[in-house]
Design a protein around this motif. Structure first.
Motif, PDB file in Angstrom:
ATOM      1  N   GLU A   1      49.212  27.157  30.939  1.00 45.70           N
ATOM      2  CA  GLU A   1      49.151  25.454  31.163  1.00 45.70           C
ATOM      3  C   GLU A   1      50.488  25.331  30.970  1.00 45.70           C
ATOM      4  O   GLU A   1      51.505  24.700  31.692  1.00 45.70           O
ATOM      5  CB  GLU A   1      48.733  23.704  30.438  1.00 45.70           C
ATOM      6  CG  GLU A   1      48.807  21.908  31.248  1.00 45.70           C
ATOM      7  CD  GLU A   1      50.181  22.144  30.270  1.00 45.70           C
ATOM      8  OE1 GLU A   1      51.164  21.333  31.532  1.00 45.70           O
ATOM      9  OE2 GLU A   1      50.548  22.203  29.754  1.00 45.70           O
TER      10      GLU A   1
ATOM     11  N   ARG B   1      51.816  27.778  33.754  1.00 49.12           N
ATOM     12  CA  ARG B   1      52.448  26.936  35.024  1.00 49.12           C
ATOM     13  C   ARG B   1      52.802  25.555  35.230  1.00 49.12           C
ATOM     14  O   ARG B   1      54.335  26.131  36.644  1.00 49.12           O
ATOM     15  CB  ARG B   1      50.507  26.421  35.084  1.00 49.12           C
ATOM     16  CG  ARG B   1      49.493  27.186  35.260  1.00 49.12           C
ATOM     17  CD  ARG B   1      48.627  26.585  35.919  1.00 49.12           C
ATOM     18  NE  ARG B   1      48.335  25.151  35.248  1.00 49.12           N
ATOM     19  CZ  ARG B   1      47.586  25.223  34.063  1.00 49.12           C
ATOM     20  NH1 ARG B   1      46.675  26.106  33.450  1.00 49.12           N
ATOM     21  NH2 ARG B   1      46.987  24.075  33.939  1.00 49.12           N
TER      22      ARG B   1
ATOM     23  N   ALA C   1      41.091  32.223  35.905  1.00 51.39           N
ATOM     24  CA  ALA C   1      41.530  31.941  36.771  1.00 51.39           C
ATOM     25  C   ALA C   1      43.099  31.850  37.634  1.00 51.39           C
ATOM     26  O   ALA C   1      43.827  32.100  38.003  1.00 51.39           O
ATOM     27  CB  ALA C   1      41.683  29.882  37.243  1.00 51.39           C
TER      28      ALA C   1
ATOM     29  N   GLY D   1      33.346  38.837  41.161  1.00 52.07           N
ATOM     30  CA  GLY D   1      34.457  37.961  42.240  1.00 52.07           C
ATOM     31  C   GLY D   1      34.786  37.494  42.171  1.00 52.07           C
ATOM     32  O   GLY D   1      35.869  36.900  42.914  1.00 52.07           O
ATOM     33  N   ARG D   2      35.666  37.145  40.989  1.00 46.69           N
ATOM     34  CA  ARG D   2      37.094  36.637  40.152  1.00 46.69           C
ATOM     35  C   ARG D   2      38.044  37.385  40.647  1.00 46.69           C
ATOM     36  O   ARG D   2      38.802  36.513  40.438  1.00 46.69           O
ATOM     37  CB  ARG D   2      36.824  36.408  38.615  1.00 46.69           C
ATOM     38  CG  ARG D   2      35.971  35.741  37.936  1.00 46.69           C
ATOM     39  CD  ARG D   2      35.650  35.784  36.618  1.00 46.69           C
ATOM     40  NE  ARG D   2      35.201  34.636  35.969  1.00 46.69           N
ATOM     41  CZ  ARG D   2      34.746  34.611  34.677  1.00 46.69           C
ATOM     42  NH1 ARG D   2      34.440  35.903  34.037  1.00 46.69           N
ATOM     43  NH2 ARG D   2      33.828  33.220  34.269  1.00 46.69           N
ATOM     44  N   LEU D   3      38.456  38.230  40.287  1.00 45.32           N
ATOM     45  CA  LEU D   3      39.156  39.837  41.247  1.00 45.32           C
ATOM     46  C   LEU D   3      38.831  40.524  42.306  1.00 45.32           C
ATOM     47  O   LEU D   3      38.051  40.843  42.388  1.00 45.32           O
ATOM     48  CB  LEU D   3      39.710  40.478  39.800  1.00 45.32           C
ATOM     49  CG  LEU D   3      39.997  39.353  38.567  1.00 45.32           C
ATOM     50  CD1 LEU D   3      41.362  40.504  37.613  1.00 45.32           C
ATOM     51  CD2 LEU D   3      41.449  38.956  39.017  1.00 45.32           C
TER      52      LEU D   3
ATOM     53  N   ALA E   1      43.768  35.046  38.820  1.00 46.75           N
ATOM     54  CA  ALA E   1      43.589  34.752  40.791  1.00 46.75           C
ATOM     55  C   ALA E   1      44.644  34.510  40.746  1.00 46.75           C
ATOM     56  O   ALA E   1      45.216  34.923  42.357  1.00 46.75           O
ATOM     57  CB  ALA E   1      42.225  34.297  40.891  1.00 46.75           C
ATOM     58  N   ALA E   2      45.566  32.954  40.154  1.00 46.58           N
ATOM     59  CA  ALA E   2      45.919  32.668  41.172  1.00 46.58           C
ATOM     60  C   ALA E   2      47.535  33.089  41.170  1.00 46.58           C
ATOM     61  O   ALA E   2      48.786  32.417  41.650  1.00 46.58           O
ATOM     62  CB  ALA E   2      46.289  31.258  40.762  1.00 46.58           C
ATOM     63  N   GLY E   3      48.274  34.270  40.054  1.00 38.87           N
ATOM     64  CA  GLY E   3      49.092  34.725  40.059  1.00 38.87           C
ATOM     65  C   GLY E   3      50.156  33.939  38.694  1.00 38.87           C
ATOM     66  O   GLY E   3      50.767  34.222  38.331  1.00 38.87           O
TER      67      GLY E   3
ATOM     68  N   ASN F   1      35.678  28.299  27.098  1.00 41.08           N
ATOM     69  CA  ASN F   1      36.542  27.254  28.323  1.00 41.08           C
ATOM     70  C   ASN F   1      37.953  28.054  28.263  1.00 41.08           C
ATOM     71  O   ASN F   1      38.122  27.836  29.785  1.00 41.08           O
ATOM     72  CB  ASN F   1      36.190  26.225  28.381  1.00 41.08           C
ATOM     73  CG  ASN F   1      35.223  24.608  27.991  1.00 41.08           C
ATOM     74  OD1 ASN F   1      34.297  25.366  28.651  1.00 41.08           O
ATOM     75  ND2 ASN F   1      35.201  23.876  27.099  1.00 41.08           N
TER      76      ASN F   1
END
Ligand SMILES: [Zn+2]
Ligand SMILES: [Zn+2]
Ligand SMILES: [Zn+2]
Ligand SMILES: [Zn+2]
Ligand SMILES: [Zn+2]
Ligand SMILES: [Zn+2]
Ligand SMILES: [Zn+2]
Ligand SMILES: [Zn+2]
Lengths: 458, 458, 458, 458
Positions: free
Chosen positions: C243, C246, C299, C353-355, C302-304, C292
């Motif tokens: 966090e 990000r 994520a 399928g995550r990446l 995947a989001a960079g 968690n």
């Protein structure tokens, strides 16, 4: 004939202190030390709190081809037995419009209610008639209007209807309430699971994921902001919806959020129960969620981003649930909770340290009284307030069970949960209407309608 | 000799209603209709509110080689003239320790204060002595301890000292307060601007960017969470710090945030003023920020993620400010605000619709009274509460100016701001100590120390 | 002697396509259809990807009173067997300083390494000497400096040391790396659990909660921002740290985050294993987290917002772990992973399928090559790039087990995990150094140091 | 006839390096040192970059009762002069359906285009016919479908139509694109401002606040997630919309965001210009925003949460704009930008340090080529790629003016902006189609349709 509650600790939303409470007639006459009255109610080793207000009930609601089995008589008495002294029920207009529906609701409530009550009026369509009726509804003492973003084909309103109604609310000084789920997507997902051959209750949850609720919450907030009116989101069940509320509040928008006691404590694994009936009894909208969402809701109550704990009490019998035996879409949506809200919230919230006792009072009573503009008549322990009081005994405990409940429903979604903390006495406008261990009975017709004035119009 | 305040509208944190207030001795005796008393105080067309509490002052504080010029006499009288009836000042231990410093502070306050007062105790180091003294300080009636993460080389404590002190607070039932700026980075950035040949006040702001405050806030919160104690962040000036607070609260952590009236209304462009003295007078830490941060702070007050508006009143004369003529690091940090907090907040907050009147009362008085555990003695309008009251006249207005202020400082950072809403009367424990348009004088020694009991220990 | 890899599908970070690859000497000479060479390497039904780069290893590191048992010889061969063709190891200066330590590291690496390698240099203190040495280190071909915010009393640096070093990095065009945990709070919490009589490995996790990592990450980012330099956070294990990254990136700051394959797939329940040794083998810092957090890390890849998957390979034997039998603080921190990173990431990331496959290449090779300024020499399949290549066979599978690994450690934290997808061949600068099912052997001394030029200085 | 571009620095999305580029026919034949060819194109002191791709144009679009004045001939030549070598235009079906509209568009493009081009197909309704036509459209080489959530009564689709179309996209391997504004609320707000007597262009902005865009973005993302398909949000103009995208990406959803060069650099103050025509020329949807939003968009490009910079080139003449002289709702929505996108982005993005040169290439070309599945035919400098190249001279500068533009529109919203960095040469499939300072002319019919294959279906 005065009464005095003696020996207890008063717990209000803003403070905790030892005092006696003198009641004259229906109201609190004095709060102080060493008060005396004609009758003494013993509060030693107990807390005295404002009676709970459940702002979200559906008693005897006609819905999904049947009628909620919990009656005004049974429901309001169940409420009192659990410490809740007022309910606010949703009037759903039929083809004859708001005023006719209101009359119908009043017919049931006036005769049966043991507790005080009030109404929210649903806006399920838009027309000039509705525009005018909303004014009359406000004149009648109702300052809240409910909007359903789900239940496509029946109750659902679309965005421009909602915007029109919200603007009307702003002009009238009324508060819009919203059931926030995207009805289009719910309907499409329901069809998808039916098509996929999953007609059971688990598909009820699959077809209403948290994202669908979060989206609608976000949309309702934007529309309220554009209309210049606060908004109240009912049954906030998930982080997605809570996040939208927080985000708005962080920009200064006036948004309220109401989690239910069910979503705070029960989770989606219930829908995986191999017993169809077990799962079907728990079908409500929004559905129970993954456990992680519970942390979000509890934190919201502590932080103040969520303000009210309600029940959405819409109780159908097991037999009624079987309407959806072949198709989860036909299972009447709803569960009970009115009787259990306060003991369960105390046990899971206060005993665990998540909430202070003052916060418990705030989220069960004071906050909603302020939001509904009936504070401090209700929701307060102040001289002049209605003597709606609970003598809360933190030592009383029981295991929740359909076998010993006041509700007339044949099951209970909290079955088996051990609660610590229950009313020793519940008072409604000065009368003891529930005393633990006594054989109290409902007093149909005793409850009164509580008028709620609008806020200053925007 | 009773008094009655008649004809006004009572504004409390939770409601607004018309009532008279009867005062007997130092306390509120009754609230109701048609009360009578020996003396009548006219509140017609006015609001009656709890007296303001400013939880953040530095009267006659020895700091940065000089002593804040505002005295307990002038400061507390200025406070009363602006509707503030209690101040909480910071005791800064010197080499002789906490108890000696407390005695020193009491020497000044007892003789001079016109308003009631209390203290926070600063923890500027760590030792077994301090561990023990903290217990004695709590016994003395002080339940808050201040920690400076900035002022490297003087007041600053590092993370393990802070953690030790926070754990001690938890054990004592005391609340830690934090000045949150990363002192290491501030010191390094100060040096950088000096080295770059920028010795003026604008470099004060450059060397304390919002990120430096946000970081320290975030760190203080983590340390409090690890220690199992709530935490109160003083002078939250920026979105970065507010964001850290919100993020923590969203996880259920108990964190409080206090913006100052200065940061809510003044911005960093002041430091660009070509007049050195204009800019130097506004040097405080944290510095004023870009205007965008103001929106964040106002929204926080409305949303409840920030709870208290204070002043950090630490007032130095223009002459004192010249200590830093060649080096901004030597400009005594601090501005006034005690006298202007409530009128400016009313004008910029309530008149603009950002805050309700009830929220105004909450953030100027009630919330901090609850946080400091002196509610409802202070911060409330309830029978039995101290009669610290303001009769607030929303029609009274003035232009703020050093020329007409009670503070003895020779300037005012709010100079030229037009305020609407001022006290018609201010009462301290039942006495009218300020009445608009009368030639009221300070009453040194009238003010009393307010003891604050600890919270139940963790 | 040219080679051609035929029949495969090239998977690069930016695209997937069918092509043959011609290798001449150590480099890729051509990519295209129907290429021919002296030797043919069969890639039919397989993917050809850039060799993995593990930017975070500690081979033979002296640490906590012992030395990591994985040698340069065993470690780099294990790497090759798992598809990793380059490692970047951390040089930890001792009392003789950076240059002496570098020499020491080179002594080990030069003789033993089978794969290519490079170094990061740790800054564990601050002085004029270090300031100057950093310049020489950069001249040596090292453009990254590591900073430990934890390991109080040994490796830890404080905020002003870190700021000084970060500024130096900015001037040199080097990138600071950070181990982000608040060392003060970790030390205090460790003591707390020891005092509480919990000396076992579970207390290792208790004493390093995610908040402690999130805080330090947030602080490191602020300090880098103030110093005007990008920053790379190693072993990001939790949402709190992610966090902070990000949030910084959303403001335009240049921040990189590196999750480990361990934190992506293993969780804190491992520390509850009743077998002390099972738990102790998994003691590393940061510890494994609640499940968690894994969603957050996946994520991020995947989001960079997270860019690199590493291992922090610091492998101690079971016997070494027993150093902490009576006190978790003495368990050597670290686990293996070098050999398993790519198969586990493929199995848990790409197969689920995550990446995408392209993202797999990006996070195991290309991104770090760009960050380390060695792209496209490494991390690319382009003419002229080093022929560090993996022929990845998605049909090859195995169950991870200490019994069949190349690492010389006597256990494996991924024991029992079934992986699908493994190297059929691994090439290092044009040579096949690993072929599945053949009895390949380490080639100590074959690996070369990879020089990394600094970025343009700020 | 080969060509070689000599002496330049190649800037790709992933790296920067010095090399010559050999072109044979329409394609890049080789990249390397000291290449030679029949013709030499001088790139000394210049950068060689992939030609820009503008994925969002409306050339000669029939809209709002008129037709965008920019023709395929003028528009594609303007594009080339600014370094953009491919445009993707939106086909808007009329009553005769998708295939007829496609034919119509092809009629215009084939004859006139100087640059290469492709299409997106709009889904403005839902029916079985549309379901089938979508398949044929994909067969035609179009893998993207546009959805308008605004323009109520004309282009707008509602949620269940969008969900149906998104599911169809998922099945076809196509990507849905969304114009995200809540059309219901826009229409209602427009009416409100008309009713309030504000018919001027400023009301265009008032009636489309950022919240309305953020809401729709959030909704589109939820619907895409439910349908199991990625989604691409066109013209992301504000933090609200960007926030929704970031939030989704942080959960692992595949969402793309496209800011326009206009929103990155121009702000809402333009609509306050007292000259009606000045303001009307800038009327587009979404409107320009408060400057604060620009920071959010720039940071998104740097962080990777936004991926593409486009123009939404829909250029109407001043005379066309007067259609809305009495009613802002009738002002044709749209501005130019095709010619200026790259110079303005370079000047405001790269020269200021916000973006690296590699990021500039990524957001103007490479990213969208990958998203549209035409990489590396387009968007790359690789052997075999189309030789769509720009020789970018960072020393060339000009002041943007309608007087010297290639667009046939009589004004320019960037009028007066000084840009540094322009094409020295633009090559389209190997031909120099623009050379600075030469009298290049459009080559209508030279441009070719670029087929785009679908992605593997979900
Ligand atoms: Zn509902
Ligand atoms: Zn309901
Ligand atoms: Zn301070
Ligand atoms: Zn202070
Ligand atoms: Zn580490
Ligand atoms: Zn490490
Ligand atoms: Zn559009
Ligand atoms: Zn468009």
């Amino acid at each position: 004939m005065s009464k005095v509650i003696k020996g207890g600790t008063v717990v209000a939303a803003d403070r905790t202190y030892e005092a006696d409470i003198l009641i004259e007639g229906e109201r609190i006459a004095a709060i102080g030390q060493n008060l005396s009255g004609d009758t003494v109610i013993d509060a030693s080793d107990a807390y005295i709190m404002p009676g709970g207000i459940d702002p979200h009930t559906h008693l005897e609601m006609p819905f999904m081809g049947t009628t909620a089995a919990e009656t005004w008589e049974s429901g309001t008495f169940a409420a009192l037995s659990g410490g809740t002294t007022m309910v606010v029920d949703f009037v759903i207009p039929g083809p004859d419009g708001m005023l006719a529906a209101l009359e119908e609701w009043e017919g049931r409530a006036t005769r049966q209610a043991s507790s005080d009550y009030s109404y929210h009026m649903a806006v399920t369509d838009w027309s000039e008639q509705i525009f005018h009726d909303m004014g009359k509804v406000v004149d009648h003492g109702i300052n809240t209007f409910k909007h359903f973003m789900a239940y496509k084909g029946s109750l659902m309103v679309n965005d421009d209807e909602m915007f029109a109604s919200f603007q009307r609310c702003a002009a009238l000084g009324a508060l819009p309430l919203v059931h926030a789920e995207n009805g289009d997507i719910v309907a499409a997902l329901q069809q998808k699971y039916i098509d996929a051959g999953i007609p059971g209750p688990e598909a009820h949850a699959y077809s209403r994921p948290p994202e669908v609720e979060g989206e609608a919450t976000n949309r309702a907030i934007m529309i309220a902001d554009a209309a210049g009116v606060p908004v109240y989101i009912v049954h906030v069940s998930c982080e997605q919806s809570h996040e939208a509320i927080r985000r708005a509040r962080q920009k200064g928008m006036r948004v309220f959020g109401e989690p239910l006691i069910q979503h705070l404590t029960l989770d989606e694994s219930e829908y995986q129960n191999p017993d169809w009936m077990h799962a079907a009894r728990r079908v409500m909208s929004p559905p129970f969620r993954d456990k992680n969402h519970q942390d979000s809701l509890w934190a919201g109550l502590a932080a103040g981003s969520l303000q009210v704990v309600a029940t959405d009490h819409a109780a159908f019998t097991s037999e009624q649930k079987t309407l959806g035996l072949d198709d989860f879409r036909k299972i009447p949506n709803g569960t009970g909770g009115l009787e259990d809200r306060m003991p369960v919230l105390w046990t899971r919230g206060v005993e665990t340290g998540r909430l202070t006792m003052n916060e418990f009072v705030a989220v069960t009573s004071t906050n909603i009284a302020r939001i509904l503009n009936i504070y401090p008549q209700k929701g307060a322990i102040l001289p002049g307030s209605d003597a709606d009081l609970v003598v809360w005994d933190p030592k009383l405990s029981k295991t929740i069970s359909a076998g010993n409940q006041k509700s007339i429903i044949d099951y209970n979604v909290f079955e088996g949960i051990r609660v610590n903390g229950m009313p020793r006495y519940t008072l409604s406008r000065g009368d003891v209407v529930w005393s633990h261990g006594q054989n109290d009975q409902p007093q149909p017709g005793r409850g009164k309608f509580v008028k709620r004035r609008p806020f200053p119009a925007v």
